[in-house]
Design a protein around this motif. Structure first.
Motif, PDB file in Angstrom:
ATOM      1  N   ARG A 141       2.349   0.583  21.479  1.00  0.00           N
ATOM      2  CA  ARG A 141       0.945   0.171  21.364  1.00  0.00           C
ATOM      3  C   ARG A 141       0.024   1.166  22.063  1.00  0.00           C
ATOM      4  O   ARG A 141      -1.107   1.406  21.612  1.00  0.00           O
ATOM      5  CB  ARG A 141       0.772  -1.233  21.941  1.00  0.00           C
ATOM      6  N   VAL A 142       0.488   1.749  23.153  1.00  0.00           N
ATOM      7  CA  VAL A 142      -0.311   2.789  23.818  1.00  0.00           C
ATOM      8  C   VAL A 142      -0.486   3.990  22.886  1.00  0.00           C
ATOM      9  O   VAL A 142      -1.588   4.556  22.769  1.00  0.00           O
ATOM     10  CB  VAL A 142       0.348   3.204  25.146  1.00  0.00           C
ATOM     11  N   LEU A 143       0.583   4.383  22.227  1.00  0.00           N
ATOM     12  CA  LEU A 143       0.480   5.489  21.275  1.00  0.00           C
ATOM     13  C   LEU A 143      -0.563   5.196  20.203  1.00  0.00           C
ATOM     14  O   LEU A 143      -1.400   6.041  19.872  1.00  0.00           O
ATOM     15  CB  LEU A 143       1.839   5.726  20.613  1.00  0.00           C
ATOM     16  N   GLN A 144      -0.506   3.992  19.665  1.00  0.00           N
ATOM     17  CA  GLN A 144      -1.433   3.638  18.603  1.00  0.00           C
ATOM     18  C   GLN A 144      -2.877   3.566  19.107  1.00  0.00           C
ATOM     19  O   GLN A 144      -3.804   4.005  18.426  1.00  0.00           O
ATOM     20  CB  GLN A 144      -1.012   2.291  18.001  1.00  0.00           C
ATOM     21  N   ALA A 145      -3.050   3.008  20.331  1.00  0.00           N
ATOM     22  CA  ALA A 145      -4.402   2.876  20.867  1.00  0.00           C
ATOM     23  C   ALA A 145      -5.029   4.245  21.117  1.00  0.00           C
ATOM     24  O   ALA A 145      -6.188   4.493  20.756  1.00  0.00           O
ATOM     25  CB  ALA A 145      -4.368   2.061  22.157  1.00  0.00           C
ATOM     26  N   ILE A 146      -4.286   5.143  21.734  1.00  0.00           N
ATOM     27  CA  ILE A 146      -4.840   6.467  22.031  1.00  0.00           C
ATOM     28  C   ILE A 146      -5.102   7.227  20.735  1.00  0.00           C
ATOM     29  O   ILE A 146      -6.110   7.938  20.609  1.00  0.00           O
ATOM     30  CB  ILE A 146      -3.888   7.227  22.968  1.00  0.00           C
ATOM     31  N   ASP A 147      -4.225   7.067  19.770  1.00  0.00           N
ATOM     32  CA  ASP A 147      -4.437   7.729  18.495  1.00  0.00           C
ATOM     33  C   ASP A 147      -5.718   7.212  17.823  1.00  0.00           C
ATOM     34  O   ASP A 147      -6.481   7.989  17.242  1.00  0.00           O
ATOM     35  CB  ASP A 147      -3.233   7.481  17.593  1.00  0.00           C
ATOM     36  N   SER A 148      -5.970   5.904  17.916  1.00  0.00           N
ATOM     37  CA  SER A 148      -7.138   5.334  17.244  1.00  0.00           C
ATOM     38  C   SER A 148      -8.427   5.589  18.012  1.00  0.00           C
ATOM     39  O   SER A 148      -9.452   5.908  17.419  1.00  0.00           O
ATOM     40  CB  SER A 148      -6.939   3.822  17.061  1.00  0.00           C
ATOM     41  N   ILE A 149      -8.374   5.451  19.334  1.00  0.00           N
ATOM     42  CA  ILE A 149      -9.598   5.577  20.136  1.00  0.00           C
ATOM     43  C   ILE A 149      -9.994   7.030  20.328  1.00  0.00           C
ATOM     44  O   ILE A 149     -11.152   7.414  20.161  1.00  0.00           O
ATOM     45  CB  ILE A 149      -9.420   4.887  21.505  1.00  0.00           C
ATOM     46  N   HIS A 150      -9.021   7.865  20.666  1.00  0.00           N
ATOM     47  CA  HIS A 150      -9.335   9.249  21.032  1.00  0.00           C
ATOM     48  C   HIS A 150      -9.060  10.240  19.905  1.00  0.00           C
ATOM     49  O   HIS A 150      -9.353  11.423  20.073  1.00  0.00           O
ATOM     50  CB  HIS A 150      -8.536   9.644  22.279  1.00  0.00           C
ATOM     51  N   GLN A 151      -8.456   9.770  18.833  1.00  0.00           N
ATOM     52  CA  GLN A 151      -8.154  10.648  17.705  1.00  0.00           C
ATOM     53  C   GLN A 151      -7.297  11.828  18.147  1.00  0.00           C
ATOM     54  O   GLN A 151      -7.528  12.977  17.751  1.00  0.00           O
ATOM     55  CB  GLN A 151      -9.452  11.151  17.048  1.00  0.00           C
TER      56      GLN A 151
END
Length: 1649
Positions: free
Chosen positions: A945-955
């Motif tokens: 979930r951290v991977l997905q969040a950083i990918d979505s928020i910070h691109q």
């Protein structure tokens, strides 16, 4: 106080109490922000005065005038009275808006994307996890957690950001399995799903609606291929219960390239379970041709001489797999568990990468990696150029002292009883108070002692301007005060450092570099500290790693000398000489010393006094480290200048009592407090027990790390909680500072009632491009930044670009703050180069012209100037990570990671974020400490979930996310994570994580575009003109001619049998038994080096006759039928071979099964027996029992063995006649071998080929009857069989036979035999050479003591069918040079299935040549020679001299046209001793013609050639061959069948394996293969299983760096798991099938996403 029209003070008492309790619950994390707002609105609704434009629902949200608590979205599971809990959020990275943004991004991610596969970990490796299943269940658990959080106990040593920082948990989270499993045991724990899904979906987040089933709506990408039609279940079968069915369910995955993966089918119908394997299936075997792979079951311990073919076939019909193994679309049997996980991995790679790959590929000699073309739509600065910002003038006060020493002297004389410092004990109570009088007197004593009492015989040990280290613990500020001012009075330069605790302290060697660079030879410390330093056994202070030798001086008052009455310290006016050196740790971990001059120190104190409005006699509470930064400036320097009473609260007290600093403010009515956000947070954690405190006395609360953009949440939460305790909003004063520029800006204390400054809301997308944009649309992905006040008095500030020339930024651009001021650092001590780049910066305008001549100092702070000249800081250069041209701040990523719920698996305050350079770009790494009670599944769920969040928020994609056990990350002295040491541990493979996720597919976006191969065809450039092709000499070479001897006298002299008379080896043996019957042909040695068996020519002939008689007597055996020879290495095998020739049968030598591993070895025997349709088996009595044993019956069908003849006790009979073949072209024997690709191949060797081959070897090696050679090879196939059984009978030389298995009992057997028998020529395998290198490499002295001398060895030839292992042969030569082995003696051979011997170094040719080839060109099927030591160079050694009678040509394998000199192509050969073809039952003309009877497409279309299947090239050297002509060297690069086609390039496994094996000290061996175009790396771990996960990042990085490939799967296994064949060659395809069938029992399997 009014809020939105509601006068809170006028509310009823019970409502106010309920609101206060609500605020308390929010600060403690017992209620979410949304719940807080809802309840607050409900309470205030009856009293609401509605204002226009202000909706009622906005109550409770943060405003500028009254910041509300940024409450946690977590819920505390402990009782309310539990002390110092971990259930709240870490408010330093707190933002409810950001948390909501993360949750929304995760929800969107789950709607669009699939979950990543969970790593597979062996049970013994799961030291952290109580999880009982190695693989999580198939279905997601749908039960929600209750509201009770985990009971973490009391405060656990809160470290920086918080060992005891708040540990968050979710109010309503769900644990979802992240992978499908085929483990039936795991199935029993879950409920069956309605239908099988390719991926389980995580449960919906709290406060969100359940997600619909997204998968059926997914459409395949345009370039992707559709899946094949799934198999339908048989109509007669009843549907199985779902849990049982899932164990056999899998999807067929077509082989696709890495950039055209297919989408998973939304709902594949279940497959029926495969039928059970039947042993009575000879149908497939009867149809088998020459190439067979079979599945041999579980991989056991590696048997170094066990050939194991694989379970697919080439150009033949398929063989039924064993057990319940299923097949994928390409026929590979695969376990559902592993295939499902790899399918998940493929699914995670479907979404496009960001930024998109640039459409380029430079197919030239140099492979260029470029940054992708910038997106034209990215935001760019549009404002005007900034102008310097000037602080207010530094006022001149008449009574300011000329120096700090003068200030101390004044207060010591006039205010001697005024308190200067109060120190606290461990419980937070005052321990002692140091007055200004005592401080002055002790400082004078120390100065006198340092200058006059340390030397011997009136020699002064220290002189003014010498550097002295101050080593004092954080809990002893009084001793530090005295030491610091004592050094100033003695005009010495103090260098404060941290107390070393051990030799392994984080950054210890870098501190030693600082001390050495500063020339420090003396250290001051206290007696208590000295006793606590680590000692040697003799009681001396330990010599710390990298430290210079130090003399330690104790500065306790009892050791100081009172100065004489006439001695007074010299107190000069402040000048530019260095006053002290403050250490500073750079981003790379280097410790540098920032020298601060005396005038800078004084000016800085004056500027702080003016900015903070300090007054004499004030009380200041400091929680910071007094040795550096704000703690030193305010607590030690400014306080003495203004006669301030400093109360120092050390870190040890804060760990025991986090509320102690607030108590000190309350008790002492302190006016100023200097703290960090951490201290604000800790005070809020423990506030509940201390409600009767008042902060009304504070006029200034200095937040030292206010430059952290996430500090605003901590300040707001603290103000909201303590506003009822008298804290005024205007007293909170964040500041920005750095070691180089010192204090850059600070918010001045405001006037009561004045409005607070506004805040900047900046979108993260703009910040990543260094641009300021007002976020008006999506505020959830924005960063709220508070100002840090105005520029310091007397300072001038500019904003310049952080990279490149210091060009002034535009007004809407983020840049680095540079400051010109007298109150700043002067230089990096001893580092003039770095000093010039940091302390002597001249800003330039857009045209490049300097804006002035005054130098500025880089502060390392990134920010901009806002309205009203307010300074805003949004990061530091130390935390800046440039990824693909975009800037990302480490603190921002930490905040996003902490916003992912649930957070119960890691410690919130122990997260390290940094970048590592991999493949020409920075890659982001996150390391966190995992809680001991966290399960594997929970940890993996949080990580994904951290991977997905950083990918979505910070691109931006993460490269690596790892969890380590608690308290294992290297710490700074005050508890923070030591980033540079953590980075170093990761790169060295010494981090020891307990969970790790690598995501190179997501973040590596700068790979070149995959090469698109051009259509093959013969073009005009391929025209052959004479011996030239495309303007170069045709790459062809030949051995010398095979001459025939006509002189019979010479024949008799050389004891040769006349070739013209006898064309068969059976005649040769008869001739030798008559002409030289007593000549010893064979000597067999045992493990003790004793000759256990010998055979003369006559003895061998007689034994062969007995075998022939036994065969002829058997009625079921006819002439020309195949007979399997099943013998251990020995002379019985040779006698049986010639007995078969005497009887007219065709011998087939087969390795006997291993008694301890029948399951893996006996099927190979059975397969060869069935394939060759053997009429009988010749073997020993022991092996007969094994073939008919119960253990064998459990593996193969023992009832259908052909006739088995025991040759141990044959009667002495002579055959009625000895068979003579009617033609030399009749088959002499069959040679079966397992290739490195796992292919079992049988070739036919005719009598002509056998005779010519023996003659070629004889001529090349000059073998005569007087010669003696030693053979340490397996005698079952290839050159090993030829040398063991055939060559001695033909040439008459004596062969000393050493079975390789005997070496395992006695490593020195082979070398001792060479030395004792004075043998000149020996043949061995790579297995033997590796065994001796590893086992005897360190025992050369003992070998010499035993009399081993290898100076007699003229040639040591390694027999192999692969590229020469240059590293191994060089190591062998170097190691045994001490026992006389000549480096020129070691050489290699080359053979293949179509021709058993192509090259053999021999005795007369030139030494083997070595060339260096560019590896990048090899991947493009080209050869580019480079110099030794060139980057990406690969050393290749010649494979030996081409044998007589052999012609070699290099051919393009696709066009089948000849190639020029030094071009890479397939090795084709024309030779009279080539095999006659593959052995088949019915014949396979296509296969035969394609390999043995192939012709060139142009040039010479008439000659018939044989294809070896190996890539190589020919290079004409400057050497001469035995005939006097130029020598053409043949270089073998690798097997064509083994090459890996990835990204349109051709890779050789050995090159990748070499890189992997040297990547980490714990990698014993490695092997690589591909599956569905994923690169799989298998590494054998020779260290502890707890080190297994260390291999994942180093293996991934080294393959990416050196080969430009992304590893898909990393498998860590035990030593000996990688199978090898009898020649020591890895059987990678067998390893591949074993992995996919889940038979490896891996320690760890990591699926890189």
């Amino acid at each position: 106080m009014a809020e939105h029209g509601v006068d809170l003070s006028a509310l009823p008492k019970e409502i106010r109490e309920q609101l206060a309790e609500l605020d308390l619950e929010l600060s403690e994390g017992d209620i979410t922000q949304k719940g807080y707002e809802k309840k607050r609105t409900k309470l205030l609704a009856p009293f609401l005065v509605q204002s226009p434009g202000v909706p009622a629902k906005s109550l409770g949200k943060t405003t500028c005038s009254t910041p509300s608590s940024s409450g946690s979205s977590t819920r505390n599971r402990r009782p309310l009275h539990t002390r110092h809990g971990h259930g709240t959020r870490d408010d330093r990275y707190r933002s409810d808006i950001h948390t909501e943004a993360v949750q929304a991004a995760l929800a969107k991610h789950h709607e669009e994307k699939l979950a990543p596969p969970m790593p597979t970990k062996r049970r013994s490796t799961c030291v952290q996890s109580p999880a009982k299943a190695l693989t999580p269940p198939d279905s997601s658990s749908s039960s929600e957690e209750d509201d009770d959080d985990d009971d973490s106990g009391g405060l656990q040593s809160p470290d920086s950001p918080a060992d005891g920082a708040a540990q968050g948990s979710s109010t309503s989270s769900s644990s979802a399995s992240s992978t499908l499993s085929s483990d039936p045991g795991a199935q029993t724990q879950t409920q069956p799903l309605p239908q099988p899904l390719p991926q389980p979906l995580p449960q919906p987040l709290p406060q969100m609606q359940p997600l619909p089933q997204p998968l059926p709506q997914m459409q395949p990408l345009p370039q992707m291929q559709p899946l094949p039609q799934p198999l339908q279940p048989l109509p007669q079968m009843q549907p199985l219960p779902q849990p049982q069915l899932q164990a056999h369910t899998h999807s067929r995955v077509p082989s696709t390239s890495t950039h055209t993966n297919t989408h998973a089918h939304p709902a594949l119908p279940p497959l029926p379970p495969p039928p059970p394997h039947s042993q009575s299936h000879p149908v497939a075997l009867t149809e088998t041709l020459g190439h067979v792979r079979i599945d041999l079951g579980a991989v056991g311990q590696r048997m170094s001489r066990v050939d194991r073919p694989n379970n697919t076939i080439r150009a033949v019909s398929h063989i039924q797999g064993r057990g319940t193994i299923m097949e994928t679309a390409d026929g590979v049997p695969v376990s559902s568990r592993v295939s499902t996980k790899i399918q998940q991995l493929l699914n995670t790679l479907k979404r496009p990468k960001r930024p998109p790959l640039s459409e380029y590929f430079m197919d030239d000699q140099e492979e260029i990696v470029e940054v992708p073309t910038p997106d034209p739509s990215i935001p760019r600065p549009e404002g005007r150029q900034t102008i310097p910002v000037k602080g207010e003038p530094l006022g001149v006060v008449s009574n300011w002292p000329p120096s700090l020493q003068a200030a101390l002297a004044r207060w010591g004389a006039t205010q001697g009883k005024s308190p200067a410092l109060t120190a606290l004990d461990i419980s937070g109570k005052p321990l002692y108070t140091l007055t200004y009088g005592k401080l002055w007197s002790r400082s004078v004593k120390l100065a006198y002692t340092l200058l006059n009492k340390l030397g011997v015989k009136n020699e002064q040990l220290l002189k003014p301007k010498d550097r002295v280290a101050l080593v004092y613990p954080n809990s002893d500020p009084g001793m530090f005060f005295v030491a610091f001012y004592g050094c100033l009075l003695a005009e010495l330069i103090p260098v404060p450092i941290e107390v070393p605790l051990s030799r392994k302290d984080a950054g210890s060697s870098q501190v030693g570099f600082l001390l050495g660079n500063c020339g420090v030879s003396l250290a001051l410390t206290s007696e208590v500290c000295l006793k606590g330093l680590p000692k040697t056994p003799t009681g001396e202070i330990l010599q710390f790693k990298g430290w210079p030798p130090l003399k330690w001086v104790v500065t306790d008052p009892k050791y100081l000398t009172r100065p004489s009455k006439d001695w007074q310290p010299h107190i000069p006016t402040a000048n530019t000489d260095p006053a002290y050196i403050e250490y500073k740790v750079s981003k790379e971990g280097t410790v540098m010393g920032v020298a601060v001059s005396k005038v800078s120190m004084l000016t800085h104190c004056q500027a702080l006094t003016q900015a903070c409005n300090y007054c004499e006699g004030e009380i200041l509470v400091s929680v910071l480290d007094f040795k550096k930064d704000m703690g030193l400036w305010h607590g030690v320097l400014v306080s003495v200048m203004n006669r301030i009473h400093t109360i120092s609260v050390p870190y040890s007290v804060m760990k025991a009592c986090p509320f102690s600093w607030v108590q000190r403010v309350h008790i002492h009515k302190a006016r100023v407090a200097v703290v960090k956000c951490r201290d604000l947070h800790w005070a809020m954690m423990s506030h509940r027990e201390q409600r009767d405190v008042s902060l009304a006395s504070l006029r200034m609360l200095i937040v030292a790390d206010g430059a952290n953009p996430w500090s605003v949440a901590s300040c707001d939460a603290f103000l909201n909680l303590f506003q009822s305790h008298g804290l005024k909003p205007e007293v909170i004063c964040p500041c920005a500072s750095s070691a180089e520029a010192m204090t850059v800006a600070i918010r001045r204390p405001g006037v009561p009632g004045s409005p607070l400054p506004a805040r900047a809301v900046l979108p993260l997308s703009g910040l990543s491009h260094g641009v300021i944009r007002v976020n008006t649309e999506d505020k959830k992905t924005a960063l709220t930044v508070q100002d840090v006040g105005h520029v310091m008095p007397g300072a001038l500030m500019c904003i310049v670009k952080p990279d490149g020339p210091p060009m002034l930024c535009k007004t809407d651009e983020i840049g680095e703050l540079v400051v010109n001021s007298r109150a700043g650092g002067t230089l990096y001590y001893g580092l003039p180069g770095l000093t010039k780049n940091t302390f002597e910066v001249i800003p330039v305008n857009a045209s490049g012209a300097p804006i002035g001549e005054i130098p500025f100092v880089r502060s390392g702070l990134l920010g901009f100037v806002g309205p009203g000249s307010l300074i805003f800081v949004c990061g530091k250069t130390e935390g800046l990570m440039m990824v693909s041209g975009r800037r990302h701040n480490a603190d921002d990523l930490v905040a996003t990671a902490l916003a992912v719920e649930p957070i119960k698996t890691v410690y919130r305050g122990r997260i390290a974020v940094f970048s590592v350079g991999v493949f020409y770009d920075e890659r982001i790494v996150i390391i966190a400490e995992q809680r001991p009670d966290a399960s594997e599944e929970d940890s993996f769920q949080w990580m994904s979930r951290v991977l997905q969040a950083i990918d979505s928020i910070h691109q931006v994609g993460l490269y690596c996310l790892a969890l380590v056990p608690a308290n294992t990350l290297p710490k700074t002295p005050l508890g923070g994570i030591h980033l540079s040491d953590t980075r170093q541990l990761l790169q060295e493979g010494a981090l020891h994580p307990c969970n790790i996720l690598m995501c190179p597919h997501t973040c590596v976006t700068n790979l070149p575009k995959p090469r698109q191969k051009q259509p093959v065809g013969v073009g005009p450039a391929s025209i052959v003109l004479g011996n030239l092709v495309a303007g170069k000499r045709i790459a062809q070479a030949a051995g010398r001619e095979l001459g025939m001897m006509e002189d019979q006298n010479l024949v008799r002299k050389l004891c040769m049998w006349p070739t013209m008379m006898h064309q068969f080896l059976s005649e040769a043996l008869q001739w030798r038994s008559q002409t030289d019957p007593d000549h010893v042909l064979y000597v067999l040695l045992n493990a003790k080096g004793t000759a256990v068996c010998t055979a003369t020519c006559l003895q061998l002939h007689k034994r062969a006759e007995k075998v022939a008689a036994a065969l002829i007597e058997r009625s079921g055996i006819n002439t020309g039928e195949n007979i399997v020879l099943l013998y251990p290495p020995g002379i019985d095998l040779i006698a049986a071979f010639y007995g078969c020739l005497y009887a007219g049968c065709v011998p087939v030598t087969v390795r006997p099964p291993h008694p301890q591993n029948l399951t893996a070895t006996l099927p190979t025997v059975r397969l060869i027996v069935d394939v060759c349709k053997a009429a009988g088996i010749l073997t020993t009595q022991v092996l007969v029992k094994i073939l008919r044993s119960k253990e064998a019956a459990a593996t193969v069908n023992t009832k259908t063995w052909p006739i088995i003849i025991d040759t141990d006790d044959l009667p002495r009979k002579r055959p009625p006649h000895i068979y003579k073949p009617p033609s030399p072209d009749v088959i002499a024997y069959l040679d079966f071998s397992v290739s490195t690709t796992g292919m079992l191949t049988g070739v036919k060797m005719t009598h002509t080929a056998v005779t010519v081959l023996c003659r070629s070897i004889k001529l090349q090696c000059e073998l005569y009857s007087s010669r003696q050679i030693a053979i340490c090879l397996d005698p079952y196939c290839g050159m090993g069989f030829v040398l063991w059984c055939l060559a001695s009978v033909y040439s008459g030389h004596q062969s000393v036979l050493i079975p390789p298995a005997e070496l395992e009992q006695s490593l020195a057997l082979w070398m001792s035999a060479l030395s004792q028998n004075r043998i000149r020529d020996t043949f061995c395998s790579y297995s033997v050479m590796e065994l001796c290198t590893k086992g005897l490499g360190g025992q050369t002295e003992s070998l010499k003591a035993r009399g081993v001398n290898l100076s007699c060895v003229r040639s040591c030839v390694v027999v192999a069918e692969e590229r020469p292992r240059l590293l191994l042969t060089h190591s062998f030569s170097k190691l045994f040079k001490d026992v006389g082995l000549s480096p020129r003696a070691v050489s290699t051979t080359f053979g293949s299935r179509v021709n058993l011997a192509v090259c053999l170094q021999g005795t007369t040719g030139p030494d083997p040549s070595t060339v260096y080839v560019d590896m990048k060109s090899l991947r493009h099927d080209r050869v580019r020679l480079v110099e030794r030591g060139a980057p990406q160079s690969l050393p290749l050694i010649e494979s030996g001299t081409i044998l007589p009678g052999v012609r070699v040509i290099i051919v393009n394998p696709e066009t089948r046209g000849p190639l020029g000199d030094s071009h890479l192509g397939e090795i084709w050969l024309n030779s009279p001793h080539s095999a006659a073809g593959y052995y088949t039952i019915y014949g396979e003309e296509n296969l035969q013609a394609d390999h043995f009877n192939v012709r060139l497409s142009f040039g010479d279309p008439h000659t018939q050639w044989a294809r070896t299947g190996y890539l190589g090239f020919i290079k004409r050297t400057e050497l001469t061959d035995s005939t006097g002509g130029p020598h053409d060297a043949l270089f073998v690069v690798g097997s064509l069948d083994e090459t890996l086609e990835l990204r349109g390039l051709r890779y050789h496994p050995i090159d990748i394996e070499t890189s992997v094996s040297r990547a980490h000290r714990s990698i014993a061996e490695s092997a690589v293969f591909t599956w569905t175009n994923l690169l799989v790396v298998v590494s054998e771990l020779c260290g502890s299983e707890q080190d297994a996960l260390d291999l994942v990042p180093v293996v991934t990085s080294v393959v990416l760096e050196e080969h430009h490939l992304i590893v898909g799967v990393v498998v860590v296994v035990d030593p000996g798991v990688i199978p090898i064949n009898s020649r020591g060659e890895k059987q990678r395809m067998h390893l591949r099938d074993s992995f996919l069938a889940d038979q490896l029992d891996p320690i760890y399997v990591a699926y890189n996403m």
